[in-house]
Design a protein around this motif. Sequence first.
Motif, PDB file in Angstrom:
ATOM      1  N   ASN A 186       0.843  -1.187   0.000  1.00 26.21           N
ATOM      2  CA  ASN A 186       0.000   0.000   0.000  1.00 26.21           C
ATOM      3  C   ASN A 186       0.882   1.241   0.000  1.00 26.21           C
ATOM      4  N   SER A 187       0.263   2.376  -0.250  1.00 29.50           N
ATOM      5  CA  SER A 187       1.041   3.603  -0.386  1.00 29.50           C
ATOM      6  C   SER A 187       1.825   3.933   0.877  1.00 29.50           C
ATOM      7  N   GLN A 188       1.257   3.691   2.041  1.00 28.21           N
ATOM      8  CA  GLN A 188       1.972   4.003   3.279  1.00 28.21           C
ATOM      9  C   GLN A 188       3.189   3.102   3.467  1.00 28.21           C
ATOM     10  N   GLU A 189       3.084   1.848   3.068  1.00 29.44           N
ATOM     11  CA  GLU A 189       4.245   0.949   3.154  1.00 29.44           C
ATOM     12  C   GLU A 189       5.383   1.444   2.261  1.00 29.44           C
ATOM     13  N   ILE A 190       5.037   1.934   1.077  1.00 25.63           N
ATOM     14  CA  ILE A 190       6.053   2.460   0.158  1.00 25.63           C
ATOM     15  C   ILE A 190       6.684   3.714   0.745  1.00 25.63           C
ATOM     16  N   ILE A 191       5.859   4.598   1.273  1.00 18.27           N
ATOM     17  CA  ILE A 191       6.344   5.834   1.890  1.00 18.27           C
ATOM     18  C   ILE A 191       7.293   5.509   3.039  1.00 18.27           C
ATOM     19  N   ASN A 192       6.882   4.586   3.909  1.00 13.13           N
ATOM     20  CA  ASN A 192       7.699   4.230   5.079  1.00 13.13           C
ATOM     21  C   ASN A 192       9.000   3.540   4.695  1.00 13.13           C
ATOM     22  N   GLU A 193       8.925   2.647   3.738  1.00 11.19           N
ATOM     23  CA  GLU A 193      10.105   1.882   3.346  1.00 11.19           C
ATOM     24  C   GLU A 193      11.157   2.752   2.662  1.00 11.19           C
ATOM     25  N   LEU A 194      10.704   3.648   1.799  1.00  7.06           N
ATOM     26  CA  LEU A 194      11.633   4.443   1.006  1.00  7.06           C
ATOM     27  C   LEU A 194      11.891   5.835   1.588  1.00  7.06           C
ATOM     28  N   LEU A 195      11.187   6.148   2.687  1.00  2.40           N
ATOM     29  CA  LEU A 195      11.364   7.441   3.370  1.00  2.40           C
ATOM     30  C   LEU A 195      11.175   8.618   2.409  1.00  2.40           C
ATOM     31  N   LEU A 196      10.081   8.550   1.662  1.00  3.90           N
ATOM     32  CA  LEU A 196       9.757   9.599   0.705  1.00  3.90           C
ATOM     33  C   LEU A 196       8.498  10.330   1.139  1.00  3.90           C
ATOM     34  N   ASP A 197       8.368  11.558   0.713  1.00  2.41           N
ATOM     35  CA  ASP A 197       7.171  12.344   0.971  1.00  2.41           C
ATOM     36  C   ASP A 197       5.992  11.720   0.216  1.00  2.41           C
ATOM     37  N   PRO A 198       4.804  11.710   0.815  1.00  3.26           N
ATOM     38  CA  PRO A 198       3.643  11.124   0.123  1.00  3.26           C
ATOM     39  C   PRO A 198       3.387  11.717  -1.261  1.00  3.26           C
ATOM     40  N   SER A 199       3.591  13.014  -1.425  1.00  2.00           N
ATOM     41  CA  SER A 199       3.349  13.618  -2.739  1.00  2.00           C
ATOM     42  C   SER A 199       4.357  13.114  -3.774  1.00  2.00           C
ATOM     43  N   VAL A 200       5.581  12.841  -3.335  1.00  2.00           N
ATOM     44  CA  VAL A 200       6.607  12.307  -4.236  1.00  2.00           C
ATOM     45  C   VAL A 200       6.221  10.896  -4.669  1.00  2.00           C
ATOM     46  N   LYS A 236      -8.048   0.386  -4.870  1.00  2.00           N
ATOM     47  CA  LYS A 236      -8.315   1.069  -3.616  1.00  2.00           C
ATOM     48  C   LYS A 236      -9.180   0.190  -2.723  1.00  2.00           C
ATOM     49  N   GLN A 237      -8.799   0.117  -1.451  1.00  2.00           N
ATOM     50  CA  GLN A 237      -9.618  -0.540  -0.435  1.00  2.00           C
ATOM     51  C   GLN A 237      -9.876   0.499   0.643  1.00  2.00           C
ATOM     52  N   GLY A 238     -11.100   0.964   0.727  1.00  2.00           N
ATOM     53  CA  GLY A 238     -11.399   2.055   1.642  1.00  2.00           C
ATOM     54  C   GLY A 238     -10.688   3.304   1.170  1.00  2.00           C
ATOM     55  N   VAL A 239      -9.840   3.862   2.032  1.00  2.00           N
ATOM     56  CA  VAL A 239      -9.086   5.053   1.659  1.00  2.00           C
ATOM     57  C   VAL A 239      -7.644   4.722   1.281  1.00  2.00           C
ATOM     58  N   THR A 240      -7.295   3.445   1.304  1.00  2.00           N
ATOM     59  CA  THR A 240      -5.919   3.024   1.070  1.00  2.00           C
ATOM     60  C   THR A 240      -5.736   2.525  -0.355  1.00  2.00           C
ATOM     61  N   MET A 241      -4.678   3.045  -1.007  1.00  2.00           N
ATOM     62  CA  MET A 241      -4.315   2.585  -2.350  1.00  2.00           C
ATOM     63  C   MET A 241      -3.295   1.463  -2.236  1.00  2.00           C
ATOM     64  N   TYR A 242      -3.498   0.427  -3.031  1.00  2.00           N
ATOM     65  CA  TYR A 242      -2.571  -0.703  -3.101  1.00  2.00           C
ATOM     66  C   TYR A 242      -1.996  -0.772  -4.512  1.00  2.00           C
ATOM     67  N   PHE A 243      -0.722  -1.111  -4.576  1.00  2.00           N
ATOM     68  CA  PHE A 243      -0.014  -1.145  -5.850  1.00  2.00           C
ATOM     69  C   PHE A 243       0.661  -2.494  -6.040  1.00  2.00           C
ATOM     70  N   LYS A 244       0.704  -2.921  -7.301  1.00  2.00           N
ATOM     71  CA  LYS A 244       1.427  -4.150  -7.638  1.00  2.00           C
ATOM     72  C   LYS A 244       1.990  -4.016  -9.037  1.00  2.00           C
ATOM     73  N   ILE A 245       2.930  -4.874  -9.333  1.00  2.00           N
ATOM     74  CA  ILE A 245       3.545  -4.906 -10.661  1.00  2.00           C
ATOM     75  C   ILE A 245       2.505  -5.390 -11.665  1.00  2.00           C
ATOM     76  N   ALA A 246       2.402  -4.687 -12.772  1.00  2.00           N
ATOM     77  CA  ALA A 246       1.433  -5.048 -13.809  1.00  2.00           C
ATOM     78  C   ALA A 246       1.973  -6.122 -14.747  1.00  2.00           C
ATOM     79  N   ASP A 247       3.283  -6.141 -14.952  1.00  2.00           N
ATOM     80  CA  ASP A 247       3.879  -7.095 -15.879  1.00  2.00           C
ATOM     81  C   ASP A 247       5.285  -7.429 -15.376  1.00  2.00           C
TER      82      ASP A 247
END
Length: 106
Positions: free
Chosen positions: A38-52, A70-81
């Motif tokens: 999810n977006s927060q996991e990416i933000i936390n892992e890479l220490l990046l600003d949410p807007s970045v 999207k599940q609720g207010v949380t966005m989830y991301f995965k590799i498409a290919d």
Amino acid sequence: MGGRMMGPMTDPRSRFFMALASDQRLRILDLLKNGEKNSQEIINELLLDPSVVSRHMMMLRNVGLVEAHKQGVTMYFKIADARIFELIETATDITRDWLNKFRDFF
């Protein structure tokens, strides 16, 4: 001239490779290699600003490398290919070989 040295990118491959031309986006792809995040996991892992992270994810989605839902207010991301990792590995090999040749030259 609009600040551009060259004309507009009409070849979709240009946009595709431009999406890979970022250390942060390569790190995001590497993180997603291990599965959906999810977006927060990416933000936390890479220490990046949410807007970045949001901008990077939009670019990766726009060239078909990442899918989102999207599940609720949380966005989830995965590799498409997963073939993207073959391309990144090939680029890694070419770069490593070039750097070794360059190092041997001096």
